[in-house]
Write an enzyme that holds these catalytic residues in place. Structure first.
Site, short mmCIF file in Angstrom:
data_model
loop_
_atom_site.label_atom_id
_atom_site.label_comp_id
_atom_site.label_asym_id
_atom_site.label_seq_id
_atom_site.Cartn_x
_atom_site.Cartn_y
_atom_site.Cartn_z
N GLY A 9 58.93 147.83 -25.70
CA GLY A 9 58.77 148.09 -27.13
C GLY A 9 58.54 149.57 -27.38
O GLY A 9 57.63 149.95 -28.12
N ASN A 91 53.70 147.47 -24.08
CA ASN A 91 53.37 147.80 -25.47
C ASN A 91 53.98 146.84 -26.50
O ASN A 91 53.49 146.75 -27.62
CB ASN A 91 53.83 149.24 -25.78
CG ASN A 91 53.62 149.60 -27.22
OD1 ASN A 91 52.51 149.82 -27.66
ND2 ASN A 91 54.70 149.62 -28.00
N SER A 147 44.31 145.31 -28.65
CA SER A 147 44.03 145.54 -30.08
C SER A 147 42.55 145.29 -30.33
O SER A 147 41.92 144.51 -29.59
CB SER A 147 44.86 144.56 -30.93
OG SER A 147 44.40 144.54 -32.26
N TYR A 160 47.42 135.98 -32.19
CA TYR A 160 47.43 137.41 -31.83
C TYR A 160 46.13 137.79 -31.11
O TYR A 160 46.15 138.46 -30.07
CB TYR A 160 47.63 138.23 -33.11
CG TYR A 160 47.74 139.72 -32.92
CD1 TYR A 160 48.92 140.30 -32.46
CD2 TYR A 160 46.68 140.56 -33.25
CE1 TYR A 160 49.04 141.68 -32.32
CE2 TYR A 160 46.79 141.94 -33.11
CZ TYR A 160 47.96 142.49 -32.64
OH TYR A 160 48.07 143.87 -32.50
N LYS A 164 45.70 139.17 -27.36
CA LYS A 164 45.15 140.51 -27.10
C LYS A 164 43.86 140.45 -26.30
O LYS A 164 43.56 141.37 -25.52
CB LYS A 164 44.95 141.26 -28.42
CG LYS A 164 46.24 141.59 -29.16
CD LYS A 164 47.19 142.42 -28.32
CE LYS A 164 48.35 142.99 -29.11
NZ LYS A 164 49.30 143.73 -28.27
N ILE A 193 46.60 151.06 -37.34
CA ILE A 193 47.45 152.24 -37.18
C ILE A 193 48.68 152.06 -38.07
O ILE A 193 49.26 150.97 -38.15
CB ILE A 193 47.90 152.36 -35.69
CG1 ILE A 193 46.69 152.41 -34.74
CG2 ILE A 193 48.81 153.59 -35.50
CD1 ILE A 193 45.76 153.59 -34.90
#
Ligand code: NAP
Length: 251
Positions: A9, A91, A147, A160, A164, A193
């Protein structure tokens, strides 16, 4: 001889900044992307890295949520740059934003496959090309993008956050296993971000999000690239989670 790094990625968002940083650090960079829409972007980025940092690049399309495609990616890197890989930056990532009652099984399985399984696949496939030449003097590096969601929890992102948090577990366990072989394994855990990942969020919501961050603003991809540079250049650092997050997880 130049070192070789693979980044999954790597064509846009945080990955783009990390790809550029790898070039700046003197690595030949294998840039992975998945979507047809990122093909041109990936090749432009590769040309930019070569021009700016005088290293070589290779662009490889692969869906790293699938083991066979990870095999294809690693094989392409080895064919182009030889059987010594010096760094792996895991990533690639996606999110769903859905409550756990309504979410579809396929959707959360894809989040786990992309954000966690790909990290397992890639480290499994790359390690044979690291252990053959890594030691205390020549350290190989695995850097995993986790994350703050993996450290705290985020509403409507159970899949997610599970992935993570898993990445952090993987990072610590592999760091222990690989330290005697001179391979360091660390994680980045970005806070909020500004990338396409926040594309669906409108201006008012972005303001509200920024207000929840002690430093008062949403971070930039350069904040994560700077943290990755620290990871790469700190020989005594392994098994750690570096989290540029504006103070978000202190509250
Ligand atoms: P982004 O702009 O949406 O970029 C995601 C990247 O992952 C793209 O390069 C995409 O490739 C790639 N990707 C997705 N699925 C893939 C697959 N199956 N195979 C190969 N590549 C795949 O996201 P980002 O914000 O830069 O996120 C990068 C990483 O940082 C992710 O792991 C994310 O979870 C993490 N992170 C982001 C934030 C944030 O606030 N932005 C916060 C914490 C953690 P294509 O371009 O080909 O689709």
């Amino acid at each position: 001889m130049a070192k070789t790094a693979i980044i999954t990625g790597g064509s846009r968002g945080i990955g783009r900044a990390l790809s550029l940083k790898l070039g700046e650090l003197g690595y030949n960079v294998v840039i992975n992307y998945r979507s047809d829409s990122s093909k041109a972007k990936s090749h432009e980025l590769a040309a930019e890295i070569e021009k700016e940092y005088h290293v070589e690049t290779l662009v490889v399309k692969a869906d790293v949520s699938k083991y066979e495609e990870c095999e294809k990616l690693v094989a392409a890197a080895v064919e182009r740059f030889g059987d010594q890989i010096d760094a792996l930056v895991n990533n690639a990532g996606i999110t769903n934003n859905c409550n756990w009652v309504d979410i579809k099984r396929e959707a959360y399985e894809q989040v786990i496959a992309t954000n966690l399984m790909s990290f397992l696949h890639m480290s499994h496939l790359v390690l044979p090309y690291m252990v053959n030449h890594s030691d205390k003097e020549h350290q190989c590096i695995i850097c995993n993008t986790s994350s703050v969601g993996g450290m705290t929890g985020v509403i409507n992102q159970a899949d997610y956050c599970a992935a993570k948090a898993g990445v952090i577990g993987l990072t610590r366990a592999l760091a222990l296993e690989l330290a005697p072989k001179g391979i360091r394994v660390n994680a980045l855990a970005p806070g909020m971000i500004m990338t396409d990942m926040l594309r669906g969020v409108n201006q008012d919501e972005l303001k509200a999000l920024a207000a929840t961050i002690p430093q008062g603003y949403i971070g930039d991809v350069s904040d994560i690239a700077g943290a990755m540079e620290y990871i790469f250049t700190a020989p005594y650092l392994t098994g750690q989670v570096i989290s540029p997050n504006g103070g978000f997880v202190l509250q």
